[in-house]
Every structure is written in structure tokens, then in C-alpha cells.
Write a protein that holds these residues in place. Structure first.
Motif, PDB file in Angstrom:
ATOM      1  N   TYR A  94       1.040  -0.702   0.262  1.00 53.57           N
ATOM      2  CA  TYR A  94      -0.121   0.449   0.079  1.00 53.57           C
ATOM      3  C   TYR A  94       1.054   0.993   0.029  1.00 53.57           C
ATOM      4  N   GLY A  95       2.405   1.054  -0.255  1.00 51.68           N
ATOM      5  CA  GLY A  95       3.171   2.272   0.303  1.00 51.68           C
ATOM      6  C   GLY A  95       2.811   3.517  -1.596  1.00 51.68           C
ATOM      7  N   PRO A  96       2.399   2.798  -2.274  1.00 53.72           N
ATOM      8  CA  PRO A  96       2.684   4.286  -2.974  1.00 53.72           C
ATOM      9  C   PRO A  96       1.065   5.288  -3.004  1.00 53.72           C
ATOM     10  N   LEU A  97       0.192   4.047  -3.055  1.00 54.48           N
ATOM     11  CA  LEU A  97      -1.193   4.682  -2.439  1.00 54.48           C
ATOM     12  C   LEU A  97      -1.114   5.392  -1.505  1.00 54.48           C
ATOM     13  N   MET A  98      -0.067   5.055  -0.379  1.00 55.47           N
ATOM     14  CA  MET A  98      -0.576   5.938   1.216  1.00 55.47           C
ATOM     15  C   MET A  98       0.207   6.965   0.273  1.00 55.47           C
ATOM     16  N   GLU A  99       1.945   6.873  -0.325  1.00 45.06           N
ATOM     17  CA  GLU A  99       2.491   8.409  -0.045  1.00 45.06           C
ATOM     18  C   GLU A  99       1.790   9.115  -1.422  1.00 45.06           C
ATOM     19  N   LYS A 100       0.966   8.502  -2.629  1.00 48.84           N
ATOM     20  CA  LYS A 100      -0.071   9.700  -2.678  1.00 48.84           C
ATOM     21  C   LYS A 100      -0.828  10.469  -2.285  1.00 48.84           C
ATOM     22  N   LEU A 101      -1.395   9.859  -1.379  1.00 47.45           N
ATOM     23  CA  LEU A 101      -2.680  10.144  -0.439  1.00 47.45           C
ATOM     24  C   LEU A 101      -2.259  11.213   0.273  1.00 47.45           C
ATOM     25  N   MET A 102      -0.454  10.354   1.849  1.00 52.46           N
ATOM     26  CA  MET A 102      -0.153  11.276   1.984  1.00 52.46           C
ATOM     27  C   MET A 102       0.740  13.296   1.719  1.00 52.46           C
ATOM     28  N   ALA A 103       0.710  12.895   0.234  1.00 50.62           N
ATOM     29  CA  ALA A 103       1.517  14.026  -0.596  1.00 50.62           C
ATOM     30  C   ALA A 103       0.082  14.851  -0.456  1.00 50.62           C
ATOM     31  N   ARG A 105      -2.508  14.894   1.353  1.00 53.39           N
ATOM     32  CA  ARG A 105      -2.690  15.362   2.268  1.00 53.39           C
ATOM     33  C   ARG A 105      -2.125  16.755   2.666  1.00 53.39           C
ATOM     34  N   ASP A 106      -0.547  16.980   2.833  1.00 50.58           N
ATOM     35  CA  ASP A 106       0.054  17.451   3.103  1.00 50.58           C
ATOM     36  C   ASP A 106       0.363  18.894   2.197  1.00 50.58           C
ATOM     37  N   GLU A 107      -0.446  18.612   0.183  1.00 51.43           N
ATOM     38  CA  GLU A 107      -0.712  19.870  -0.434  1.00 51.43           C
ATOM     39  C   GLU A 107      -1.357  20.584   0.089  1.00 51.43           C
ATOM     40  N   LEU A 108      -2.587  20.105   0.705  1.00 45.92           N
ATOM     41  CA  LEU A 108      -4.117  20.333   0.990  1.00 45.92           C
ATOM     42  C   LEU A 108      -3.162  21.142   2.439  1.00 45.92           C
ATOM     43  N   LYS A 109      -2.553  20.833   3.164  1.00 46.81           N
ATOM     44  CA  LYS A 109      -2.046  20.888   5.131  1.00 46.81           C
ATOM     45  C   LYS A 109      -1.284  22.848   4.352  1.00 46.81           C
ATOM     46  N   SER A 110      -0.806  22.831   2.964  1.00 49.54           N
ATOM     47  CA  SER A 110      -0.287  23.280   3.173  1.00 49.54           C
ATOM     48  C   SER A 110      -1.178  24.861   2.637  1.00 49.54           C
ATOM     49  N   LEU A 111      -2.448  24.059   1.382  1.00 48.06           N
ATOM     50  CA  LEU A 111      -2.644  25.359   0.833  1.00 48.06           C
ATOM     51  C   LEU A 111      -3.784  26.171   2.609  1.00 48.06           C
ATOM     52  N   CYS A 112      -4.288  25.314   3.235  1.00 43.73           N
ATOM     53  CA  CYS A 112      -4.869  25.734   4.424  1.00 43.73           C
ATOM     54  C   CYS A 112      -3.987  26.804   5.075  1.00 43.73           C
ATOM     55  N   GLU A 113      -2.578  26.591   5.256  1.00 44.76           N
ATOM     56  CA  GLU A 113      -1.825  27.593   6.419  1.00 44.76           C
ATOM     57  C   GLU A 113      -1.727  29.001   5.975  1.00 44.76           C
TER      58      GLU A 113
END
Length: 114
Positions: A94-103, A105-113
Motif C-alpha cells: 500500500y506504500g505507493p497509494l499511501m505516498e500519493k494520499l499523504m502527499a 494531504r500535505d499539499e492541502l495542509k500547505s494551502l490551509c496554512e
């Protein structure tokens, strides 16, 4: 401050998401801003690290619901793929899918901040 335009560029279907939030932009943005700190991300990663497909499915399914309701397509697509594989009990990397998901999420976090 997070805006509808930024979310559109991120790939969110803001019309759909806003519709689920009674077209209340302030409420929608507040809900979206809470996504990066959603506990289900960590619960999913922990379950996958432990090889616990059942707990992984529960976390992924909860996460998929939140992301789909807010029409955050860039996040909901990998979350849906993870959920459906876990629902089927598929043992896989599940690593590649989790990497995509978490990347995303981090992009959204940056937008929110910003």
C-alpha cells in the motif's frame, strides 16, 4: 487563508462539496481546513504498518467518507482505491497509494496554512 479558487486548482469539486455544506462557503472551508489533521490518516498508516487489514479498512473507509463528502477528489481517489483493496482483504504494498494520499494531504495542509 484558504479559498474556493485554491481548492479548485487543487482539484476539488467545490460546487459538489459546497452543496453538501448547504452552500455555506465559510462552513465548507472550515470543514476542508480540518482535513489535514484528520486522525484517520494516522490510524490508516498505523494499521497498514501493523498489517491489520481490518483496522486499515475501518480507517480508510472513514477517511474516504470525509474526503468524498467534501469532494476533495485529489484525496478521495487514492483513499477510495485503498478502501476497496482493504475491503477485499487484498494483501499488497500500500506504500505507493499511501505516498500519493499523504502527499496530497500535505499539499492541502500547505494551502490551509497559507
Amino acid at each position: 487563508m484558504l479559498t474556493i479558487d485554491e481548492l479548485k486548482k487543487f482539484g476539488a469539486n467545490t460546487d459538489e462539496g459546497m452543496g453538501r455544506c448547504l452552500n455555506n462557503e465559510e462552513f465548507y472551508l472550515k470543514m476542508v481546513s480540518a482535513v489535514p489533521t484528520e486522525k484517520s490518516f494516522d490510524m490508516l498508516q498505523e494499521a497498514l504498518d501493523a498489517g491489520d487489514l481490518k483496522a486499515g479498512f475501518e480507517a480508510a473507509h472513514a477517511l474516504k467518507g470525509v474526503l468524498t463528502n467534501l469532494a476533495l477528489t485529489a484525496l478521495s481517489e487514492p483513499a477510495t482505491e485503498i478502501t476497496e483493496n482493504l475491503r477485499a482483504g487484498t494483501e499488497m504494498d500500500y506504500g505507493p497509494l499511501m505516498e500519493k494520499l499523504m502527499a496530497k494531504r500535505d499539499e492541502l495542509k500547505s494551502l490551509c496554512e497559507s
